[in-house]
Design a protein around this motif. Sequence first.
Motif, PDB file in Angstrom:
ATOM      1  N   LYS A   1       0.878  -1.258   0.229  1.00  0.00           N
ATOM      2  CA  LYS A   1      -0.055  -0.252  -0.425  1.00  0.00           C
ATOM      3  C   LYS A   1       1.189   1.281   0.299  1.00  0.00           C
ATOM      4  N   GLY A   2       0.674   2.603  -0.412  1.00  0.00           N
ATOM      5  CA  GLY A   2       0.857   3.665  -0.272  1.00  0.00           C
ATOM      6  C   GLY A   2      -0.022   4.474  -0.244  1.00  0.00           C
ATOM      7  N   SER A   3       0.383   6.041   0.054  1.00  0.00           N
ATOM      8  CA  SER A   3      -0.028   7.350   0.062  1.00  0.00           C
ATOM      9  C   SER A   3       1.199   8.284  -0.320  1.00  0.00           C
ATOM     10  N   LEU A   4       0.226   9.230  -1.668  1.00  0.00           N
ATOM     11  CA  LEU A   4       0.987  10.131  -1.913  1.00  0.00           C
ATOM     12  C   LEU A   4       0.013  11.676  -1.361  1.00  0.00           C
ATOM     13  N   VAL A   5       1.245  12.181  -1.199  1.00  0.00           N
ATOM     14  CA  VAL A   5      -0.234  13.337  -0.768  1.00  0.00           C
ATOM     15  C   VAL A   5       0.419  15.016  -1.145  1.00  0.00           C
ATOM     16  N   GLY A   6      -0.729  15.821  -0.976  1.00  0.00           N
ATOM     17  CA  GLY A   6      -0.382  17.079  -1.938  1.00  0.00           C
ATOM     18  C   GLY A   6       0.422  17.519  -1.499  1.00  0.00           C
TER      19      GLY A   6
ATOM     20  N   LEU B   1       2.852  14.561   5.373  1.00  0.00           N
ATOM     21  CA  LEU B   1       3.392  13.100   5.526  1.00  0.00           C
ATOM     22  C   LEU B   1       2.839  12.487   6.245  1.00  0.00           C
ATOM     23  N   GLU B   2       2.082  13.000   7.812  1.00  0.00           N
ATOM     24  CA  GLU B   2       1.065  12.177   8.873  1.00  0.00           C
ATOM     25  C   GLU B   2      -0.294  11.768   8.518  1.00  0.00           C
ATOM     26  N   HIS B   3      -0.635  13.257   7.047  1.00  0.00           N
ATOM     27  CA  HIS B   3      -2.025  12.973   6.224  1.00  0.00           C
ATOM     28  C   HIS B   3      -1.759  11.520   5.248  1.00  0.00           C
ATOM     29  N   GLY B   4      -0.898  11.103   5.253  1.00  0.00           N
ATOM     30  CA  GLY B   4      -0.849   9.667   4.466  1.00  0.00           C
ATOM     31  C   GLY B   4      -0.683   8.423   5.132  1.00  0.00           C
ATOM     32  N   ALA B   5       0.169   9.012   6.267  1.00  0.00           N
ATOM     33  CA  ALA B   5      -0.038   7.726   7.069  1.00  0.00           C
ATOM     34  C   ALA B   5      -1.243   7.677   7.402  1.00  0.00           C
ATOM     35  N   LEU B   6      -2.236   7.822   7.718  1.00  0.00           N
ATOM     36  CA  LEU B   6      -3.396   7.689   7.968  1.00  0.00           C
ATOM     37  C   LEU B   6      -3.976   6.977   6.717  1.00  0.00           C
ATOM     38  N   TRP B   7      -3.788   6.613   5.924  1.00  0.00           N
ATOM     39  CA  TRP B   7      -3.946   5.377   5.016  1.00  0.00           C
ATOM     40  C   TRP B   7      -3.752   3.260   5.430  1.00  0.00           C
ATOM     41  N   HIS B   8      -2.425   3.870   6.364  1.00  0.00           N
ATOM     42  CA  HIS B   8      -1.986   1.831   7.167  1.00  0.00           C
ATOM     43  C   HIS B   8      -2.632   1.191   7.476  1.00  0.00           C
ATOM     44  N   ALA B   9      -3.707   1.383   8.398  1.00  0.00           N
ATOM     45  CA  ALA B   9      -4.776   0.876   9.134  1.00  0.00           C
ATOM     46  C   ALA B   9      -6.051   0.836   7.494  1.00  0.00           C
ATOM     47  N   PRO B  10      -6.957   1.337   7.560  1.00  0.00           N
ATOM     48  CA  PRO B  10      -7.852   0.942   6.253  1.00  0.00           C
ATOM     49  C   PRO B  10      -7.176   0.902   4.870  1.00  0.00           C
TER      50      PRO B  10
ATOM     51  N   SER C   1       4.288   2.330   1.751  1.00  0.00           N
ATOM     52  CA  SER C   1       5.636   3.753   1.065  1.00  0.00           C
ATOM     53  C   SER C   1       4.529   5.228   1.486  1.00  0.00           C
ATOM     54  N   LYS C   2       4.859   6.327   1.322  1.00  0.00           N
ATOM     55  CA  LYS C   2       4.249   7.257   1.623  1.00  0.00           C
ATOM     56  C   LYS C   2       5.093   8.322   0.997  1.00  0.00           C
ATOM     57  N   LYS C   3       5.152  10.066   0.334  1.00  0.00           N
ATOM     58  CA  LYS C   3       5.311  10.734   0.350  1.00  0.00           C
ATOM     59  C   LYS C   3       4.506  12.172  -0.098  1.00  0.00           C
ATOM     60  N   VAL C   4       5.578  13.120   0.447  1.00  0.00           N
ATOM     61  CA  VAL C   4       4.703  14.597   0.048  1.00  0.00           C
ATOM     62  C   VAL C   4       4.971  15.181  -1.486  1.00  0.00           C
ATOM     63  N   GLY C   5       4.102  15.164  -2.549  1.00  0.00           N
ATOM     64  CA  GLY C   5       4.328  15.750  -3.789  1.00  0.00           C
ATOM     65  C   GLY C   5       3.960  16.631  -4.836  1.00  0.00           C
ATOM     66  N   GLY C   6       4.060  16.744  -5.883  1.00  0.00           N
ATOM     67  CA  GLY C   6       2.539  17.463  -6.818  1.00  0.00           C
ATOM     68  C   GLY C   6       1.967  16.590  -7.024  1.00  0.00           C
ATOM     69  N   VAL C   7       1.720  17.595  -8.326  1.00  0.00           N
ATOM     70  CA  VAL C   7       0.482  17.070  -9.525  1.00  0.00           C
ATOM     71  C   VAL C   7       1.924  16.116 -10.519  1.00  0.00           C
ATOM     72  N   GLY C   8       1.202  14.640 -10.814  1.00  0.00           N
ATOM     73  CA  GLY C   8       1.827  14.263 -11.733  1.00  0.00           C
ATOM     74  C   GLY C   8       2.969  13.261 -10.688  1.00  0.00           C
TER      75      GLY C   8
END
Length: 193
Positions: free
Chosen positions: A82-87, A92-101, A120-127
Amino acid sequence: MPDVILRKTIASYEEIFHEGGPAPETPQRRAAVLAIIKNPFAGRYEADIQGFMEDLKPLGLQMAQKLLDILGGPENIEGYGKGSLVGEGGELEHGALWHAPGGYAMRQLLGNANAIVPSSKKVGGVGARLDVPITHINASYVRSHFDSMEVGSNDAPRGDELAFALVMSTGPRIHSRSGGLEAWDIKGEDGLR
């Protein structure tokens, strides 16, 4: 907690026949589902965000079910991640909310998954792109299943969005020959071996 506002989902499917060596009897298949949602915490610091994980559970289950549909059911799945991309307006902590769900959704629908779901997770821009790690569903030390799948979208995540990903695979890397614990030697006692 705020509502989950879904802008779109993206499904990606790969069928891998070889990596330069002989074609195996059965190709490895892997798929990803990406959900682009509004980040309800973008642009500000919010101390209490944990409740949003509960709101994300139905989305996790929908995404996991879509992966199972793409790959032909739980009996075919050997790997996940699983992973998260945060705008840019989020943290980054907003992406960590995906761990359990995200993780529990896959484990619930698979029914027999003992290993922790890598992430994995990171903050990144469009694309922005994200490599989502994959490990065996029952034993994290099965080296043949160490893999990753790249996910992303050409128009996400926008500054006030989150992009949540789930990935599943049907087997080891094609031509795996790096040794270590093999899938047929899993003891299934602790999710590691």
